[in-house]
Motif scaffolding. Structure first.
Motif, PDB file in Angstrom:
ATOM      1  N   SER A   1       0.693  -1.277  -0.036  1.00 15.90           N
ATOM      2  CA  SER A   1      -0.064   0.029  -0.231  1.00 15.90           C
ATOM      3  C   SER A   1       0.868   1.335   0.148  1.00 15.90           C
ATOM      4  O   SER A   1       0.738   2.175  -0.784  1.00 15.90           O
ATOM      5  N   VAL A   2       1.597   1.292   0.795  1.00 19.25           N
ATOM      6  CA  VAL A   2       2.793   2.344   1.047  1.00 19.25           C
ATOM      7  C   VAL A   2       3.561   2.625  -0.393  1.00 19.25           C
ATOM      8  O   VAL A   2       3.632   3.969  -0.987  1.00 19.25           O
ATOM      9  N   VAL A   3       4.266   1.716  -0.961  1.00 17.75           N
ATOM     10  CA  VAL A   3       4.943   1.903  -1.968  1.00 17.75           C
ATOM     11  C   VAL A   3       3.975   2.188  -3.311  1.00 17.75           C
ATOM     12  O   VAL A   3       4.396   2.831  -4.131  1.00 17.75           O
ATOM     13  N   GLY A   4       3.056   1.322  -3.415  1.00 15.42           N
ATOM     14  CA  GLY A   4       1.959   1.790  -4.263  1.00 15.42           C
ATOM     15  C   GLY A   4       1.567   3.058  -4.522  1.00 15.42           C
ATOM     16  O   GLY A   4       1.530   3.792  -5.307  1.00 15.42           O
ATOM     17  N   PHE A   5       1.186   3.945  -3.089  1.00 14.66           N
ATOM     18  CA  PHE A   5       0.779   5.154  -2.884  1.00 14.66           C
ATOM     19  C   PHE A   5       1.613   5.920  -3.360  1.00 14.66           C
ATOM     20  O   PHE A   5       1.524   7.035  -4.024  1.00 14.66           O
ATOM     21  N   VAL A   6       2.892   5.913  -2.903  1.00 11.74           N
ATOM     22  CA  VAL A   6       4.179   6.763  -3.400  1.00 11.74           C
ATOM     23  C   VAL A   6       4.482   6.616  -5.048  1.00 11.74           C
ATOM     24  O   VAL A   6       4.350   7.981  -5.360  1.00 11.74           O
ATOM     25  N   GLU A   7       4.348   5.663  -5.320  1.00  7.17           N
ATOM     26  CA  GLU A   7       4.724   5.546  -6.863  1.00  7.17           C
ATOM     27  C   GLU A   7       3.719   6.213  -7.515  1.00  7.17           C
ATOM     28  O   GLU A   7       4.022   6.970  -8.383  1.00  7.17           O
ATOM     29  N   SER A   8       2.422   6.084  -7.183  1.00 10.05           N
ATOM     30  CA  SER A   8       1.287   6.267  -7.690  1.00 10.05           C
ATOM     31  C   SER A   8       0.975   8.094  -7.909  1.00 10.05           C
ATOM     32  O   SER A   8       0.820   8.655  -8.863  1.00 10.05           O
ATOM     33  N   VAL A   9       1.230   8.481  -6.582  1.00  6.06           N
ATOM     34  CA  VAL A   9       1.152   9.841  -6.374  1.00  6.06           C
ATOM     35  C   VAL A   9       2.369  10.770  -7.016  1.00  6.06           C
ATOM     36  O   VAL A   9       2.024  11.710  -7.599  1.00  6.06           O
ATOM     37  N   SER A  10       3.351  10.042  -7.093  1.00 11.80           N
ATOM     38  CA  SER A  10       4.520  10.753  -7.672  1.00 11.80           C
ATOM     39  C   SER A  10       4.199  11.012  -9.109  1.00 11.80           C
ATOM     40  O   SER A  10       4.521  11.858  -9.890  1.00 11.80           O
ATOM     41  N   VAL A  11       3.808   9.822  -9.835  1.00 11.31           N
ATOM     42  CA  VAL A  11       3.410   9.915 -11.176  1.00 11.31           C
ATOM     43  C   VAL A  11       2.155  10.738 -11.424  1.00 11.31           C
ATOM     44  O   VAL A  11       2.313  11.765 -12.272  1.00 11.31           O
ATOM     45  N   GLY A  12       1.358  10.637 -10.589  1.00 10.70           N
ATOM     46  CA  GLY A  12       0.090  11.669 -10.932  1.00 10.70           C
ATOM     47  C   GLY A  12       0.429  13.004 -10.737  1.00 10.70           C
ATOM     48  O   GLY A  12       0.051  13.903 -11.416  1.00 10.70           O
ATOM     49  N   GLN A  13       1.280  13.351  -9.461  1.00  9.55           N
ATOM     50  CA  GLN A  13       1.689  14.795  -9.487  1.00  9.55           C
ATOM     51  C   GLN A  13       2.481  15.238 -10.578  1.00  9.55           C
ATOM     52  O   GLN A  13       2.478  16.393 -11.240  1.00  9.55           O
ATOM     53  N   THR A  14       3.643  14.428 -11.179  1.00  6.88           N
ATOM     54  CA  THR A  14       4.410  14.851 -12.216  1.00  6.88           C
ATOM     55  C   THR A  14       3.300  15.092 -13.364  1.00  6.88           C
ATOM     56  O   THR A  14       3.784  16.151 -14.271  1.00  6.88           O
ATOM     57  N   LEU A  15       2.566  14.281 -13.685  1.00  2.00           N
ATOM     58  CA  LEU A  15       1.666  14.447 -15.018  1.00  2.00           C
ATOM     59  C   LEU A  15       0.781  15.452 -14.899  1.00  2.00           C
ATOM     60  O   LEU A  15       0.369  16.435 -15.783  1.00  2.00           O
ATOM     61  N   ALA A  16       0.096  16.016 -13.494  1.00  2.00           N
ATOM     62  CA  ALA A  16      -0.824  16.954 -13.231  1.00  2.00           C
ATOM     63  C   ALA A  16       0.122  18.414 -13.361  1.00  2.00           C
ATOM     64  O   ALA A  16      -0.672  19.267 -14.063  1.00  2.00           O
ATOM     65  N   ALA A  17       1.394  18.147 -13.040  1.00  2.00           N
ATOM     66  CA  ALA A  17       1.977  19.786 -13.125  1.00  2.00           C
ATOM     67  C   ALA A  17       2.161  20.021 -14.645  1.00  2.00           C
ATOM     68  O   ALA A  17       2.119  21.174 -14.815  1.00  2.00           O
ATOM     69  N   ARG A  18       2.447  19.066 -15.455  1.00  2.00           N
ATOM     70  CA  ARG A  18       2.316  19.390 -16.897  1.00  2.00           C
ATOM     71  C   ARG A  18       1.231  19.891 -17.471  1.00  2.00           C
ATOM     72  O   ARG A  18       1.257  21.005 -18.309  1.00  2.00           O
ATOM     73  N   ARG A  19      -0.087  19.675 -16.821  1.00  2.00           N
ATOM     74  CA  ARG A  19      -1.394  20.293 -17.325  1.00  2.00           C
ATOM     75  C   ARG A  19      -1.677  21.409 -16.368  1.00  2.00           C
ATOM     76  O   ARG A  19      -2.895  21.751 -16.689  1.00  2.00           O
TER      77      ARG A  19
END
Length: 592
Positions: A277-295
């Motif tokens: 849960s922790v690893v998946g959340f950290v990886e997912s949020v990192s990806v989500g924040q990176t892509l959200a910043a582009r937009r």
């Protein structure tokens, strides 16, 4: 508004129109083409039947589209979580508590429940305790382990193991049994996929194809590799030549059901579910924040916990295994022009159609091709340059990163990430227990005060100005006592000690007792204690104690005000100012 926060679907579905639909459908086609072979391969990595990877790529995407806040994040099986799943269910299966699929389903349900509960109680901040160097080291080590573990499929030999000391000897011992047909198919697929990733799009554009079509065809390279390998296996009867094939895959969609649960099984899988849960959340949020910043968009971490929790619960109810947001497929989804999470729903429909109609065609697929797909995917996770950057910038962070890598490679997944987290926290505690502090003086002609070891400044021997660059709490309160006592002992002329506090955001009860003790000891020696530049919230707490009533000196708004007042108090007989500079390293502490 509260309902919209909990169901982001209600926000993005408003005003959904034809232009968005077209963009989402195109992105879904591209991601579906990429996801089919990946899902099969990652299920094999998790030591599960290949169809489980397809099942984990259907309902979880729909659940995330309803509850998640990222418009382009694509959830599903990923390499690191698949490896962690294999590591978690292995001991459970060996102990006879459950079969592999039941254990994986329960693991997904547990992970989903933990993530959803953390989101409801707004515990997303806890993931911050997994530092970036630790996470980067863990992913790098996991990539190495995954690639090493898949080599046996390229060679067509047996072998097991979850760590390098187990995998490498088994591989070396099995080398004489290498199947040449399997080796040829596996290395051929690996070379083709690498060439397609490295030069495919560029070559197709040079051949005259439109950029969007070249991109789509390059992304479809794994599907082409699968099709060619199946045709080759059928034409040459590779199964009869010792090449391991995927075999029959059940046709159809999974049934929604709850697995049989027992307290013993839940307790056995709970620690691994928490780590996933922790690893998946950290990886997912990192990806989500990176892509959200582009937009120029934003995601809500606590709601992301609920979205990922719902996705994992959906995976558990539909015979899947733990999922999270993957960088590769999310980046493809973004690049393909996805506008809303509806692209994920359309992708789920595409995977469902594949499970209904395409699975009979995959029976003759060589496992070596799936291994090549995995190896190429995870090698991009291995980032040796990040190791060098961390080493150059922060040896302390490098130590945590190196420990994570070594323990993961040599001992296992769970011990590796646990070692990294524990070591990071211990080193942070040690660092804050010895806070940076600096004796400061006045920069001539200004109201600024800087470290005497770094700047040419004016000081008055009767006034000791000490700046503390850390909040004061139980772990560093004694250090401050010793620091002030040592500095006062070095200079018998000191009559005033000014504790400069611009970086002190908190003073806990232990630190307050230390300040009281410092004040008492200095007063006994005829020295007054003063404070300057104390922040408002800290002053509010000090006012609720007796400390200020017993303070031998005063609290000044600024350091400049403190020096001006104390110079007047010292009178004309005070010693003249001394000018100190970097050559006068009295306290041996560097700083600004």
């Amino acid at each position: 508004m509260r309902l919209i926060r909990r169901l982001p679907l209600l926000q993005w579905a408003r005003g959904y129109g034809g232009a968005m639909l077209g963009a989402d459908l195109l992105a879904a086609v591209i991601v579906t083409i990429m996801l089919i072979p990946q899902s099969l391969a990652y299920a094999m990595l998790a030591n599960l039947p290949p169809e489980v990877g397809l099942y984990a790529s259907i309902l979880p995407l729909v659940a995330y589209a309803v509850f998640g806040t990222s418009r382009v994040l694509a959830v599903g099986p990923v390499a690191v979580v698949s490896l962690m799943t294999a590591s978690a269910i292995g001991p459970v299966v060996q102990a006879g508590l459950a079969d592999p699929l039941t254990a994986a389903v329960v693991l997904a349900l547990l992970s989903g429940a933990m993530l959803a509960a953390a989101g409801i109680f707004r515990l997303g901040f806890l993931a911050n305790f997994l530092s970036h160097p630790v996470m980067s080291g863990f992913i790098t080590a996991s990539g190495i382990l995954i690639a090493a573990g898949q080599v046996r499929h390229l060679l067509g030999v047996g072998g097991t193991g979850a760590t390098l000391p187990e995998i490498l000897p088994a591989l070396l011992g099995a080398l004489p049994q290498t199947n040449p047909w399997t080796l040829a198919v596996g290395t051929g697929a690996l070379g083709f996929l690498y060439a397609a990733r490295r030069w495919g799009r560029r070559g197709l554009v040079r051949a005259g194809l439109p950029a969007w079509l070249a991109e789509m065809l390059a992304r479809a390279a794994p599907i082409l590799a699968v099709a060619l390998a199946i045709a080759l296996a059928q034409a040459l009867d590779l199964g009869a030549r010792g090449v391991a094939l995927v075999g029959a895959i059940p046709q159809g969609l999974p049934r929604l059901a709850l697995p049989g649960l027992s307290a013993e099984l839940l307790m056995a899988l709970a620690p691994a579910a928490l780590l996933i849960s922790v690893v998946g959340f950290v990886e997912s949020v990192s990806v989500g924040q990176t892509l959200a910043a582009r937009r120029r968009e934003r995601i809500a971490p606590d709601q992301e916990l609920i979205g990922l929790g719902a996705a994992n619960i959906a995976a558990g109810l539909s015979a899947g295994y733990p999922v999270t947001g993957g960088f590769a497929r999310s980046a493809v989804n973004d690049d393909a022009g996805a506008q809303t999470p509806a692209a994920g729903i359309f992708t789920a429909i595409g995977i469902a159609l594949a499970a209904l109609f395409l699975t009979p065609l995959l029976a003759d697929l060589p496992q070596a091709v799936l291994a090549a797909t995995i190896i190429l995917a995870v090698l991009s996770l291995v980032d040796f340059r990040a190791i060098r950057r961390v080493l150059d910038y922060s040896p302390r962070d490098f130590l945590a990163m190196a420990a994570t890598i070594l323990v993961t490679l040599l001992v296992g997944i769970e011990p590796g990430i646990s070692a990294g987290v524990v070591l990071s926290l211990v080193m942070q505690l040690y660092r804050s227990s010895r806070p940076h502090s600096a004796v400061v003086g006045q920069v001539p002609g200004t109201e600024h005060f800087r470290n005497i070891d770094r700047h040419r400044v004016l000081v008055w021997p009767e006034i000791l100005s000490l700046r503390v660059d850390e909040s004061l709490y139980f772990a560093n309160s004694r250090f401050l006592e010793d620091r002030i006592a040592a500095l006062v002992a070095q200079n018998p002329r000191v009559r005033h000690v000014v504790l400069m506090c611009p970086a002190v955001n908190d003073i806990d009860a232990s630190a307050l007792e230390s300040l009281e003790e410092i004040n008492r000891r200095l007063a006994e020696g005829g020295v007054k204690l003063h404070l300057s530049e104390v922040k408002g919230p800290v002053m509010d707490r000090l006012h609720r104690s007796d400390f200020l009533r017993h303070l031998s000196g005063r609290v000044f708004l600024s350091q400049h005000e403190a020096i001006c007042h104390l110079r007047r108090e010292l009178g004309p007989d005070a010693a003249p100012a001394q000018e100190l500079g970097p050559a006068c390293c009295r306290d041996g502490v560097s700083g600004g």
